[in-house]
Write an enzyme that holds these catalytic residues in place. Structure first.
Site, short mmCIF file in Angstrom:
data_model
loop_
_atom_site.label_atom_id
_atom_site.label_comp_id
_atom_site.label_asym_id
_atom_site.label_seq_id
_atom_site.Cartn_x
_atom_site.Cartn_y
_atom_site.Cartn_z
N ARG A 13 0.86 -1.18 0.00
CA ARG A 13 0.00 0.00 0.00
C ARG A 13 0.90 1.24 0.00
O ARG A 13 2.00 1.22 0.56
CB ARG A 13 -0.88 0.00 1.25
CG ARG A 13 -1.89 1.14 1.29
CD ARG A 13 -2.65 1.14 2.60
NE ARG A 13 -3.52 2.31 2.70
CZ ARG A 13 -3.89 2.85 3.84
NH1 ARG A 13 -3.47 2.35 5.00
NH2 ARG A 13 -4.68 3.91 3.85
N HIS A 14 0.45 2.30 -0.63
CA HIS A 14 1.22 3.53 -0.71
C HIS A 14 1.53 4.11 0.67
O HIS A 14 0.92 3.75 1.68
CB HIS A 14 0.44 4.57 -1.52
CG HIS A 14 -0.90 4.89 -0.91
ND1 HIS A 14 -1.05 5.75 0.17
CD2 HIS A 14 -2.15 4.46 -1.22
CE1 HIS A 14 -2.32 5.84 0.49
NE2 HIS A 14 -3.01 5.05 -0.33
N GLY A 15 2.48 5.06 0.72
CA GLY A 15 2.81 5.76 1.96
C GLY A 15 1.68 6.70 2.38
O GLY A 15 0.71 6.93 1.66
N ASN A 20 -4.92 10.38 4.89
CA ASN A 20 -4.76 9.19 5.73
C ASN A 20 -4.63 9.59 7.19
O ASN A 20 -5.26 9.00 8.08
CB ASN A 20 -3.52 8.39 5.34
CG ASN A 20 -3.64 7.66 4.02
OD1 ASN A 20 -2.66 7.53 3.30
ND2 ASN A 20 -4.82 7.18 3.68
N GLU A 99 -7.45 3.11 -7.21
CA GLU A 99 -8.28 3.00 -6.02
C GLU A 99 -9.76 3.11 -6.37
O GLU A 99 -10.14 3.70 -7.38
CB GLU A 99 -7.89 4.09 -5.01
CG GLU A 99 -8.69 4.08 -3.70
CD GLU A 99 -8.59 2.79 -2.89
OE1 GLU A 99 -8.89 1.71 -3.45
OE2 GLU A 99 -8.23 2.88 -1.70
#
Length: 202
Positions: A13-15, A20, A99
């Site tokens: 998963r991306h940073g 987030n 996504e």
């Protein structure tokens, strides 16, 4: 319903992004990595680079979502492996692992609607049904696996994609994967298993 090909792959998963950090639903909104997310991407790259030590090859292709937060994370991994003396791996974007669109929920706090959405009981206005997401995610990963054959793929994508893939693997879908934590997915005796680096458990 399309089935996931029974071949192993890596997932990342991306940073982290500012959304987030604020627990907001991102979906297709192209939110960039924040400073912490960039550091996480670099750390993940170094972790993957260790898998290439002593002339070992952990994976041969990197396939990412075209959204910036995933693409930049993938570029960090690619660069870290190369700088550590590993191969300069091909990196391509795949629209099928973009996504999920959360429609009217994008930019709003994550709520208790995830389980009804996954169950097909509720879909936010303008959003992608979970069943459609699962079909698309499986199609994208199957293509990535085929494109990497006879090697192995690293998929750099999103939390929604991870939930869809967990569902396709017969695992509890609504599990939140932390940002930039490497996951090795592999079939054994017809069942899927996840090996997750660090303290997170599947």
């Amino acid at each position: 319903m399309t089935q996931l090909v029974l071949r192993p792959y890596w997932f990342l998963r991306h940073g982290e992004t500012d959304w987030n950090a604020r627990s907001l639903s991102q979906g297709r909104t192209n939110v960039p990595l924040n400073a912490k997310g960039l550091a996480q991407a670099a750390t993940a790259g170094k972790a993957f680079a260790r898998h290439f030590e002593n002339e070992k090859i952990a994976f041969t292709h990197i396939i990412c979502s075209p959204l910036d937060r995933a693409r930049v994370t993938a570029e960090h991994v690619q660069r870290a492996i190369s700088e550590a003396g590993g191969p300069h791996l091909p990196l391509t974007c795949n629209e099928d692992i973009l996504e999920v669109s959360f429609g009217e929920q994008e930019g709003l706090p994550m709520g208790e609607w995830y389980n009804p959405w996954i169950a097909g009981e509720y879909t936010p206005k303008g959003a992608e049904p979970f069943a459609d997401l699962r079909e698309r995610a499986v199609r994208g990963v199957n293509k990535a696996i085929a494109d990497a054959d006879p090697g192995m793929a690293l998929i750099v994508a999103h939390g929604g994609i991870f939930r869809a893939l967990r569902s396709a693997m017969g695992l509890e879908p609504n599990i939140r994967l932390p940002n930039a934590v490497p996951v090795y997915a592999y079939p054994e005796n017809g069942k899927w298993h996840l090996k997750i680096e660090g303290e997170f458990e599947a």
